[in-house]
Design an enzyme around this catalytic site. Structure first.
Site, short mmCIF file in Angstrom:
data_model
loop_
_atom_site.label_atom_id
_atom_site.label_comp_id
_atom_site.label_asym_id
_atom_site.label_seq_id
_atom_site.Cartn_x
_atom_site.Cartn_y
_atom_site.Cartn_z
CG ASP A 189 -10.61 72.50 46.06
OD1 ASP A 189 -10.29 73.09 45.02
OD2 ASP A 189 -11.31 71.46 46.09
CE LYS B 252 -14.74 72.28 46.28
NZ LYS B 252 -14.93 71.43 45.11
#
Ligand code: C5P
Length: 303
Positions: A153, A22
């Site tokens: 996350d 990401k």
């Protein structure tokens, strides 16, 4: 994440998951909480750079992890409880009171200590993979609860969304669509950064932004090049620059490139430049490779 399943009779069941990295296009820290974490708001996109995990069922009750690095910079990864993959497998067994075993083969392409979510992505893939392999039938809501226990996350990766607006300590996700593909060059300097250490330095300066998340989303979806640099912001950038001279040097170099915008991702040390097209990204990547600032990746998001 992308999944491939093999169910041949008599063989150990196997499952292969490609799980992405990401980038945080916008990361604003709001303040420190009573539990020691920080409240934040961030826009994350998943990018086409993948770790691969092959899951094999096993008749033994132990969980074995074997790692192979596909990139130069990956430090030797622990294969015990210090690895989020093992923690994810154990949390599933504790939650369901089961004692299943498995062997997991990890091919690492996402650099560590980079702010690219590699460990969290692997943990999310492990929750999904072992839930299927062990036929645990845990609901997406339950998997989200477990994901939040593993790291801030992990929930983002569990959604498999191209992009999300994330709040809380990062674990509250609101998946969004991207109207067009985005092209990035990522540079990971040779040295990494500890997330905890970067947050601690932030607490000394406490830099925050005031842009509403909806504006961030609007600018990205409109794709107006002149406005993109305004939203590529990260509260952790200054703290990371203080801690790591490689990050400071890299951001100075990125500032001189003909790109739409640039920023650090997460708590670093990787930084990225947003480019106009794949071809543009490759041109910038070649220029950055020649400067030997670290490992260079050309990736796309939202495709
Ligand atoms: O949640 P995660 O394991 O990624 O966090 C690593 C460390 O980063 C935490 O132990 C904490 O020190 C810091 N952190 C924080 N606030 C957040 C996310 C992480 O302080 N929202």
């Amino acid at each position: 994440m992308r999944m491939i399943r093999s169910t041949s009779v008599g063989e150990p069941q196997t499952l292969i998951i490609h799980t992405p990295a990401k980038l945080n296009l916008y990361l604003n820290i709001l303040g420190k909480r009573a539990d020691g974490f920080h409240d934040l708001e961030t826009m994350m996109v998943s990018v086409r750079l993948f770790d691969t995990i092959r899951f094999e069922s096993s008749t033994a009750a132990n969980i074995e992890l074997r790692c192979r690095s596909r990139i130069a910079s990956t430090i030797t990864l622990p294969t015990d409880r210090r690895n989020l993959i093992i923690k994810a497998a154990e949390i599933l067994r504790t939650e369901t009171g089961s004692n299943f075993g498995a062997t997991l083969f990890l091919e690492k392409r996402i650099p560590s200590e980079a702010g690219m979510g590699g460990g969290s992505s692997d943990a999310a893939a492990t929750l999904v993979g072992l839930n299927l392999l062990w036929k645990l039938n845990l609901s997406p809501e339950k998997l989200h609860q477990l994901a939040a226990q593993l790291g801030s996350d992990v929930n983002f990766f569990l959604d498999s969304a191209p992009a999300s607006l994330c709040t809380g300590r990062g674990e509250k996700t609101e998946p969004i669509c991207l109207s067009q593909p985005m092209h990035f060059v990522i540079v990971k300097p040779p040295s990494g950064l500890s997330t905890k250490a970067v947050f601690e330095i932030w607490a000394e300066e406490k830099s925050s932004f005031t842009m509403p998340l909806s504006s961030v989303q609007n600018v990205l979806q409109s794709g107006r090049p002149t406005e993109i640099q305004k939203i590529l912001q990260n509260s952790l950038e200054q703290p990371a620059r203080c801690l790591n001279v490689d990050v400071d040097r890299l951001l100075r170099v990125l500032a001189k490139q003909d790109v739409l915008g640039f920023a650090m991702t997460g708590s670093g040390s990787a930084c990225f430049a947003m480019c106009r097209s794949h071809l543009h990204a490759r041109t910038i990547a070649n220029r950055l490779k020649a400067l030997r600032l670290g490992e260079v990746f050309v990736v796309a998001a939202g495709v």
